[in-house]
Design a protein around this motif. Structure first.
Motif, PDB file in Angstrom:
ATOM      1  N   GLU A  84      30.075  54.207  66.200  1.00 10.88           N
ATOM      2  CA  GLU A  84      29.900  54.326  67.648  1.00 10.88           C
ATOM      3  C   GLU A  84      29.426  53.028  68.288  1.00 10.88           C
ATOM      4  O   GLU A  84      29.518  52.882  69.502  1.00 10.88           O
ATOM      5  N   GLU A  85      28.946  52.082  67.481  1.00 10.07           N
ATOM      6  CA  GLU A  85      28.341  50.882  68.086  1.00 10.07           C
ATOM      7  C   GLU A  85      29.420  49.936  68.635  1.00 10.07           C
ATOM      8  O   GLU A  85      30.328  49.515  67.909  1.00 10.07           O
ATOM      9  N   SER A  86      29.257  49.604  69.932  1.00  7.85           N
ATOM     10  CA  SER A  86      30.334  48.954  70.698  1.00  7.85           C
ATOM     11  C   SER A  86      31.007  47.777  70.005  1.00  7.85           C
ATOM     12  O   SER A  86      32.227  47.696  69.938  1.00  7.85           O
ATOM     13  N   THR A 279      15.985  43.260  56.628  1.00  9.80           N
ATOM     14  CA  THR A 279      16.338  44.633  57.005  1.00  9.80           C
ATOM     15  C   THR A 279      17.413  44.621  58.093  1.00  9.80           C
ATOM     16  O   THR A 279      18.399  45.371  58.024  1.00  9.80           O
ATOM     17  N   THR A 280      17.249  43.747  59.075  1.00 13.04           N
ATOM     18  CA  THR A 280      18.224  43.671  60.169  1.00 13.04           C
ATOM     19  C   THR A 280      19.536  43.059  59.682  1.00 13.04           C
ATOM     20  O   THR A 280      20.626  43.507  60.045  1.00 13.04           O
ATOM     21  N   HIS A 281      19.405  42.047  58.853  1.00 12.36           N
ATOM     22  CA  HIS A 281      20.565  41.366  58.262  1.00 12.36           C
ATOM     23  C   HIS A 281      21.407  42.391  57.471  1.00 12.36           C
ATOM     24  O   HIS A 281      22.621  42.492  57.669  1.00 12.36           O
ATOM     25  N   ASN A 282      20.723  43.158  56.615  1.00  7.49           N
ATOM     26  CA  ASN A 282      21.451  44.153  55.812  1.00  7.49           C
ATOM     27  C   ASN A 282      21.976  45.294  56.677  1.00  7.49           C
ATOM     28  O   ASN A 282      23.031  45.862  56.391  1.00  7.49           O
ATOM     29  N   LYS A 283      21.254  45.609  57.748  1.00  6.20           N
ATOM     30  CA  LYS A 283      21.752  46.634  58.683  1.00  6.20           C
ATOM     31  C   LYS A 283      23.119  46.195  59.235  1.00  6.20           C
ATOM     32  O   LYS A 283      24.050  46.994  59.369  1.00  6.20           O
ATOM     33  N   GLY A 284      23.222  44.902  59.529  1.00  9.93           N
ATOM     34  CA  GLY A 284      24.503  44.375  60.010  1.00  9.93           C
ATOM     35  C   GLY A 284      25.592  44.555  58.964  1.00  9.93           C
ATOM     36  O   GLY A 284      26.732  44.888  59.281  1.00  9.93           O
ATOM     37  N   ILE A 285      25.256  44.347  57.694  1.00 10.58           N
ATOM     38  CA  ILE A 285      26.228  44.544  56.603  1.00 10.58           C
ATOM     39  C   ILE A 285      26.655  46.010  56.569  1.00 10.58           C
ATOM     40  O   ILE A 285      27.846  46.335  56.481  1.00 10.58           O
ATOM     41  N   PHE A 286      25.665  46.905  56.681  1.00 14.85           N
ATOM     42  CA  PHE A 286      25.981  48.345  56.627  1.00 14.85           C
ATOM     43  C   PHE A 286      26.718  48.832  57.871  1.00 14.85           C
ATOM     44  O   PHE A 286      27.345  49.883  57.832  1.00 14.85           O
ATOM     45  N   ASN A 287      26.642  48.095  58.981  1.00 10.00           N
ATOM     46  CA  ASN A 287      27.482  48.439  60.137  1.00 10.00           C
ATOM     47  C   ASN A 287      28.940  48.524  59.696  1.00 10.00           C
ATOM     48  O   ASN A 287      29.667  49.453  60.052  1.00 10.00           O
ATOM     49  N   GLY A 288      29.358  47.529  58.918  1.00 12.48           N
ATOM     50  CA  GLY A 288      30.745  47.510  58.463  1.00 12.48           C
ATOM     51  C   GLY A 288      30.964  48.494  57.320  1.00 12.48           C
ATOM     52  O   GLY A 288      31.941  49.244  57.306  1.00 12.48           O
ATOM     53  N   SER A 386      27.440  34.693  65.301  1.00 11.56           N
ATOM     54  CA  SER A 386      27.040  34.844  66.711  1.00 11.56           C
ATOM     55  C   SER A 386      25.577  34.485  66.897  1.00 11.56           C
ATOM     56  O   SER A 386      25.214  33.783  67.836  1.00 11.56           O
ATOM     57  N   LEU A 387      24.740  35.000  65.979  1.00 13.55           N
ATOM     58  CA  LEU A 387      23.300  34.780  66.143  1.00 13.55           C
ATOM     59  C   LEU A 387      22.951  33.296  66.201  1.00 13.55           C
ATOM     60  O   LEU A 387      22.100  32.890  66.993  1.00 13.55           O
ATOM     61  N   VAL A 388      23.609  32.479  65.365  1.00 16.26           N
ATOM     62  CA  VAL A 388      23.213  31.067  65.301  1.00 16.26           C
ATOM     63  C   VAL A 388      23.991  30.194  66.286  1.00 16.26           C
ATOM     64  O   VAL A 388      23.773  28.991  66.345  1.00 16.26           O
ATOM     65  N   GLY A 391      24.443  33.650  70.331  1.00 18.73           N
ATOM     66  CA  GLY A 391      23.544  34.804  70.461  1.00 18.73           C
ATOM     67  C   GLY A 391      24.393  36.066  70.430  1.00 18.73           C
ATOM     68  O   GLY A 391      25.603  36.021  70.670  1.00 18.73           O
ATOM     69  N   ILE A 392      23.743  37.191  70.139  1.00 14.98           N
ATOM     70  CA  ILE A 392      24.499  38.419  69.891  1.00 14.98           C
ATOM     71  C   ILE A 392      24.843  39.164  71.188  1.00 14.98           C
ATOM     72  O   ILE A 392      25.827  39.884  71.266  1.00 14.98           O
ATOM     73  N   GLN A 393      24.036  38.972  72.215  1.00 14.16           N
ATOM     74  CA  GLN A 393      24.170  39.816  73.397  1.00 14.16           C
ATOM     75  C   GLN A 393      25.462  39.580  74.168  1.00 14.16           C
ATOM     76  O   GLN A 393      26.023  40.499  74.741  1.00 14.16           O
TER      77      GLN A 393
HETATM   78  C1  MEV Z   1      23.329  45.013  65.171  1.00 18.36           C
HETATM   79  O1  MEV Z   1      23.793  46.316  64.963  1.00 18.36           O
HETATM   80  C2  MEV Z   1      23.383  44.238  63.880  1.00 18.36           C
HETATM   81  C3  MEV Z   1      22.756  42.857  63.950  1.00 18.36           C
HETATM   82  O2  MEV Z   1      21.413  42.946  64.389  1.00 18.36           O
HETATM   83  C4  MEV Z   1      22.804  42.300  62.540  1.00 18.36           C
HETATM   84  C5  MEV Z   1      22.063  40.994  62.366  1.00 18.36           C
HETATM   85  O3  MEV Z   1      21.112  40.731  63.109  1.00 18.36           O
HETATM   86  O4  MEV Z   1      22.435  40.270  61.429  1.00 18.36           O
HETATM   87  C6  MEV Z   1      23.496  41.959  64.900  1.00 18.36           C
END
Ligand code: MEV
Length: 443
Positions: A84-86, A279-288, A386-388, A391-393
């Protein structure tokens, strides 16, 4: 007590909806209609979906999307993703295209071993049990022929049983740790059936071994269940190219030379050393990963649980991916355990999981492991890139604009005008609301 119920599971679906609508909603009629609106017109398919769980009253819809242009080991896939994440699918697609022009993705399966445990208590001397173990093991392996016949025909079955003495941590506590090859199935039911048989046969063996004293014949099986931690069901995906091939990354972000690559490697290193970022980095991996796992009817909780345990296998939670430059070659890789299957479970039952697997060419479990890991890597690369840089937004809010416009009830014409306007402007909920107010006021 008015809101409690007995016999809920025995009610028809209509009765369940009526009862819920009356007891939990302000407008029962509207609630009843909303809950019913998502039933599938094809009754047979609806019955199949209802059969997945107890007390199903409706269907919860998520978009079924596709990320094309994934070249993995020279083969091109269009990858189905349910999420669901855009910005996730857009990011995966963009990373797929990016690496398509740079040799594509590479992947290899490092192992496919699944695990299960029989946890039991035995009060005798550990050495006594260890001496008996070879005989016990032969007995257990001889007691499962009927359960493993099919799996053995497919090339799988029980690989080994080990006795683990855990008494230093918990009095009288032992494990039978069993390894399995489950071929193209995730194998949860197969593994659990074998383990429960082992539990019964362990009791039988100990209780009927004449060499043991009365006291030693007392064994208690606490539980028999697979382990979702399968560090040897492992896959690696990676990309690599010369640093020069990544120069446009820096250029597009207005950075000098190798700055983007440098920052990507540093960002991944930060996720290796800092659990908050990891945790956030791996969350991004699990998005995919989760998106493909869901699309193909696999168990995303199992995959998540396993991946997170693996991420802290040395005692600290760390990044699942790594990135570095060596001799001018940039390499970005992900190593992750993926206990998944392409037969059994929901894979053949869920109407869209079936389509998802066909879209991927009906892969073996090993091939699907490589596809899933690759999408996780692509997602991670896209996020870190994007982050580096930008930016992600920027990308995220551009995708989220459609949701905001829907939420604000924009007409098609208003939405088209807003999409055009926000190509150049920063998207936020209040900016879009103000834009629409002005538009509606003729401004
Ligand atoms: C957002 O769903 C996932 C990110 O936060 C992953 C990351 O920061 O590497 C963009």
């Amino acid at each position: 007590m008015e809101k409690t119920v007995s016999g809920f599971s025995k009610m028809s679906k209509r009765q369940k909806i009526e009862w819920l609508a009356t007891h939990f909603f302000d407008n029962p009629e509207a609630a009843g209609q909303a809950l019913t609106a998502w039933h599938r017109p094809d009754e047979q398919q609806q019955k199949i979906i209802d059969g997945f769980t107890e007390n199903a009253i409706s269907n919860y819809t998520l978009p079924f999307s596709v990320a094309p242009n994934f070249m993995i080991n020279g083969k091109v896939y269009a990858v189905p993703m349910v999420i669901e994440e855009s910005s996730v699918v857009a990011a995966a697609s963009s990373a797929a295209k990016f690496w398509l022009d740079r040799g594509g993705f590479h992947a290899e399966v490092l192992g496919t071993v699944k695990l299960g445990q029989v946890h039991f208590r035995w009060a005798g001397a550990p050495e006594r049990l260890k001496t008996l173990f070879p005989e016990l093991k032969a007995h257990l392996l001889g007691a499962i022929d009927d359960l493993t016949a099919n799996m053995r025909q497919r090339g799988g079955g029980v690989l080994d049983i080990e006795l683990h003495d855990m008494t230093a941590l918990e009095p009288d506590y032992y494990q039978l740790r069993t390894s399995f090859e489950t071929c193209d199935s995730m194998g949860a039911n197969f593994i659990n059936s074998v383990l429960e048989r082992f539990g019964d046969q362990l009791e039988y063996f100990i209780e009927s071994t004449p060499a043991l004293t009365d006291q030693e014949r007392d064994v208690e099986v606490v539980m028999a269940i697979l382990s979702n931690y399968t560090p040897d069901c492992l896959v690696r995906a990676w990309v690599e190219c010369s640093e020069a091939e990544l120069e446009d990354l820096a250029r597009n972000a207005g950075l000098p030379g190798h700055a983007a690559v440098d920052r990507i490697c540093t960002a991944v290193r930060i996720a290796e050393i800092d659990p908050y970022r990891a945790t956030t980095h791996n969350k991004g991996i699990f998005n995919g990963i989760d998106a493909v796992i869901l699309a193909t009817g696999n168990d995303f909780r199992a995959v998540e649980a396993c991946g997170h345990t693996y991420a802290c296998r040395d005692g600290q939670y760390r990044s699942l991916s790594r990135a570095w430059v060596e001799n001018g070659i940039f390499r970005f890789e992900l190593t992750i355990p993926l206990p998944i299957g392409t037969v059994g479970g929901l894979t053949a039952l869920h109407p869209l999981a079936k389509q998802a697997l066909e879209m991927l060419g009906n892969p073996s479990a090993r091939e699907l492991m490589m596809i899933v890991a690759t999408v996780g890597l692509a997602q991670n690369f896209a996020a870190v890139r994007s982050l580096v840089t930008t930016g992600i937004q920027q990308g995220h809010m551009k995708m989220h604009l459609t949701n905001i416009l829907h939420q604000l009830g924009a007409t098609e014409t208003e939405a088209a005008a807003a999409q055009e306007y926000f190509c150049r402007e920063t998207v936020s909920f209040s900016a879009v609301r103000t834009y629409l107010e002005n538009l509606r006021a003729g401004g």
